[in-house]
Scaffold this active site. Structure first.
Site, PDB file in Angstrom:
ATOM      1  N   ASP A  60     104.679 -62.587 -36.227  1.00 11.39           N
ATOM      2  CA  ASP A  60     104.101 -62.665 -37.611  1.00 11.39           C
ATOM      3  C   ASP A  60     104.880 -61.989 -38.444  1.00 11.39           C
ATOM      4  O   ASP A  60     105.032 -60.934 -38.573  1.00 11.39           O
ATOM      5  CB  ASP A  60     102.532 -61.619 -37.245  1.00 11.39           C
ATOM      6  CG  ASP A  60     101.881 -62.023 -38.823  1.00 11.39           C
ATOM      7  OD1 ASP A  60     102.590 -61.726 -39.794  1.00 11.39           O
ATOM      8  OD2 ASP A  60     100.679 -62.587 -38.719  1.00 11.39           O
ATOM      9  N   HIS A  61     105.413 -62.823 -39.514  1.00 12.33           N
ATOM     10  CA  HIS A  61     106.564 -62.237 -40.291  1.00 12.33           C
ATOM     11  C   HIS A  61     105.940 -61.051 -41.180  1.00 12.33           C
ATOM     12  O   HIS A  61     107.066 -60.140 -41.677  1.00 12.33           O
ATOM     13  CB  HIS A  61     107.117 -63.313 -41.142  1.00 12.33           C
ATOM     14  CG  HIS A  61     106.473 -63.697 -42.432  1.00 12.33           C
ATOM     15  ND1 HIS A  61     105.420 -64.588 -42.111  1.00 12.33           N
ATOM     16  CD2 HIS A  61     106.504 -63.197 -43.617  1.00 12.33           C
ATOM     17  CE1 HIS A  61     105.205 -64.965 -43.573  1.00 12.33           C
ATOM     18  NE2 HIS A  61     105.661 -64.076 -44.306  1.00 12.33           N
ATOM     19  N   HIS A  97      98.403 -63.058 -40.960  1.00 13.37           N
ATOM     20  CA  HIS A  97      98.893 -62.213 -41.921  1.00 13.37           C
ATOM     21  C   HIS A  97      97.967 -61.118 -42.494  1.00 13.37           C
ATOM     22  O   HIS A  97      97.924 -59.724 -42.362  1.00 13.37           O
ATOM     23  CB  HIS A  97      99.461 -62.562 -43.159  1.00 13.37           C
ATOM     24  CG  HIS A  97     100.418 -63.961 -42.817  1.00 13.37           C
ATOM     25  ND1 HIS A  97     101.233 -63.550 -41.450  1.00 13.37           N
ATOM     26  CD2 HIS A  97     100.760 -65.085 -43.454  1.00 13.37           C
ATOM     27  CE1 HIS A  97     102.188 -64.707 -41.559  1.00 13.37           C
ATOM     28  NE2 HIS A  97     101.706 -65.633 -42.521  1.00 13.37           N
TER      29      HIS A  97
HETATM   30  C1  BG6 Z   1     103.326 -68.562 -44.181  1.00 14.96           C
HETATM   31  C2  BG6 Z   1     102.067 -69.425 -44.708  1.00 14.96           C
HETATM   32  O1  BG6 Z   1     103.004 -67.898 -42.894  1.00 14.96           O
HETATM   33  O2  BG6 Z   1     103.201 -67.280 -45.106  1.00 14.96           O
HETATM   34  C3  BG6 Z   1     102.507 -69.596 -46.047  1.00 14.96           C
HETATM   35  O3  BG6 Z   1     102.337 -70.727 -43.914  1.00 14.96           O
HETATM   36  C4  BG6 Z   1     102.464 -68.493 -47.029  1.00 14.96           C
HETATM   37  O4  BG6 Z   1     101.628 -70.740 -46.592  1.00 14.96           O
HETATM   38  C5  BG6 Z   1     103.346 -67.354 -46.735  1.00 14.96           C
HETATM   39  O5  BG6 Z   1     103.023 -69.022 -48.317  1.00 14.96           O
HETATM   40  C6  BG6 Z   1     103.318 -66.276 -47.190  1.00 14.96           C
HETATM   41  O6  BG6 Z   1     104.097 -65.251 -47.014  1.00 14.96           O
HETATM   42  P1  BG6 Z   1     104.743 -64.042 -47.878  1.00 14.96           P
HETATM   43  O7  BG6 Z   1     105.756 -63.439 -46.943  1.00 14.96           O
HETATM   44  O8  BG6 Z   1     105.402 -64.952 -49.102  1.00 14.96           O
HETATM   45  O9  BG6 Z   1     103.522 -63.333 -48.490  1.00 14.96           O
END
Ligand code: BG6
Length: 495
Positions: free
Chosen positions: A182-183, A245
């Protein structure tokens, strides 16, 4: 500490994820001398490509997506490790060839049999690829050599499909071999939530229902869905952001202190709190959720067209591009403390934060300002942008008469630390190579998260368009999201 020697096998090497994030992160690790001494990369794609063609295409990607100036010596050294291999999970014999090539390369490079399989592919390819790798015994750990699998969300599209995917993976691999990315857990500000809570003595004593009124988790995005229309229309804001997230943020904020800072204990506590999210009836789910979809509008100077006019979106789509939820956590620490979550696209600004709202002072001592008119006490963890932590409290305005005003004390990372710009995947990829699962999701956590959002999915499917609110791009989002808090006598934190 350098990771042990290994072969790094990337499936979907010509795709967006590999080009935008995996290769630039490997480059940053190479620049920091954090790649293994003996190392090879195998780039797997469905169509044949020469090594030279693949290296050239990845070099172009690196120039486009690197987070720092590309040093050609480092880049060449990295890309020379890459061998291009053609394999398609629907074509068994191509995997037999992949197996042969892998073994030849491992012998030539002396990587000792350690293997990391990074599936930078669409999620529907996870199970077929793992089945092929399993058939060939490539994932079996033996003679001290490790075998690891890296996949990235979405892990299923609902509780049933998440369970099926976990069951399939766990029929071939052991849990400790699976690294579910999960990034958000690659973000410094997210990792810091654990340090803020558990490396300081002053927050934990008040981190509970006696002192905290409620918690807000906000992930507002500026961009619309752009070229991701077909993925997004089948997915929606809830599936795309919440069980992954937003729940990562929620679990770090709400978990109990782990007994040790290791993968087992930290993940067990995080998963425990996800399990404690109250399962809502469909009626409650409708009452405690707001769905929105953006229509045409303007954000700054950029015109955003109606979501339904996106060429890859159904013209009568009921997919939500905005969601707000009210959740409860059924345990002693959080009983009676609502968690309000909100995320959406095409909003006025990018804002990712967790705001902890403390209870009011119990007694109105200052006659000039009644308690309810004092500034609200917030601790705000700013994930992005302006990474940092803010504390909002009341102060006496200088002068002979007592007057009170709200002020903010701000810690900004950039004022204290200098860090090379990074993709956010470096730590995650490095941890996969050193075998630390702490920042990755475990099967039970994934399922607990889907279990908590499933009532919303079910209830919305039944009511269709009913309750779907429309909001112009660039506006604050659907009015219902504000009503959700107003009816509890609360409001979203204003900037
Ligand atoms: C991704 C989603 O996992 O996370 C995207 O698929 C979203 O729709 C993105 O824009 C948001 O990531 P961050 O790091 O920009 O908050």
């Amino acid at each position: 500490q350098k990771p042990q020697s290994c072969a790094f096998v990337i499936f979907g090497v010509t795709g967006d994820l590999a080009n935008r994030l995996v290769i630039p992160s490997l480059y940053n690790l190479a620049a920091a001398e954090l790649l293994p001494g003996r190392f090879c990369i195998i780039g797997v794609a469905r169509r044949a490509m020469t090594n030279e063609a693949l290296r050239e295409s990845l070099m172009r990607g690196l120039h486009q997506f690197a987070t720092r100036r590309v040093d050609h010596k480092i880049a060449h050294r990295l890309l020379e490790c890459i061998t291009s291999v053609e394999a398609d999970p629907d074509d068994g014999p191509s995997y037999d060839r992949l197996n042969e090539q892998l073994q030849e390369l491992e012998a030539a490079r002396g990587t000792g049999g350690n293997r990391l399989f990074y599936l930078a592919t669409p999620p529907d390819a996870f199970a077929p690829i793992v089945r092929q790798l399993g058939r060939l015994g490539l994932l079996k750990e033996d003679h001290g050599a490790w075998r690891r699998l890296v996949i990235e969300k979405p892990f299923g599209t609902d509780l049933a499909s998440a369970r099926a995917l976990n069951a399939e993976l766990l029929s071939i691999l052991n849990e400790h071999q699976i690294y579910r990315i999960d990034h958000y857990l690659g973000k410094e500000t997210v990792q810091n939530i654990l340090v803020l809570r558990f490396a300081n003595g002053m927050f934990e004593p008040i981190w509970n229902r006696h002192h905290i009124d409620h918690v807000q988790i906000v992930v507002d995005e500026r961009l619309g869905v752009g070229h991701r229309g077909s993925f997004y229309d089948a997915t929606g804001a809830l599936r795309d952001m919440v069980p992954n997230h937003l729940f990562q943020l929620l679990s770090l904020i709400a978990m109990e202190p782990p007994t040790h800072f290791d993968a087992h204990n930290v993940r067990s506590e995080k998963d425990e709190v996800l399990t404690a999210i109250q399962t809502q009836s469909e009626e409650e789910a409708l009452k405690n959720s707001v769905r929105g979809q953006y229509t045409a509008g303007k954000i700054g100077d950029t015109e955003i067209s109606d979501y339904r006019k996106n060429p890859d979106v159904r013209p009568d789509s009921v997919t939500e591009t905005f969601v707000a939820l009210k959740l409860s956590i059924d345990n002693w620490r959080w009983a009676g403390v609502p968690f309000y979550l909100r995320t959406g696209k095409a909003l006025p600004m990018k804002r990712t934060e967790v705001a902890i709202k403390f209870r009011e002072a119990p007694f109105a001592m200052f006659r000039c300002t009644p308690v309810e008119q004092l500034a609200e006490n917030y601790l705000v963890i700013c994930i992005e942008p302006n990474e940092g932590i803010t504390l909002q409290f009341n102060t006496k305005v200088p002068g002979p008469v007592i007057r009170i005003d709200g002020v903010q004390m701000k810690f900004l990372y950039k004022d204290y630390f200098e860090a090379e710009p990074a993709t956010g995947y470096e730590t995650l990829i490095y941890d996969c190579m050193i075998g630390d699962n702490l920042l990755f999701q475990r099967a039970d956590g994934v399922e607990a998260a889907w279990r908590a959002v499933q009532p919303f999915l079910d209830a919305w499917r039944k009511v269709g368009t009913k309750g779907l609110e429309f909001y112009p791009a660039g506006s604050e989002g659907p009015p219902g999201a504000f009503e959700l808090l107003r009816r509890d006598g609360r409001s979203w934190r204003k900037l």
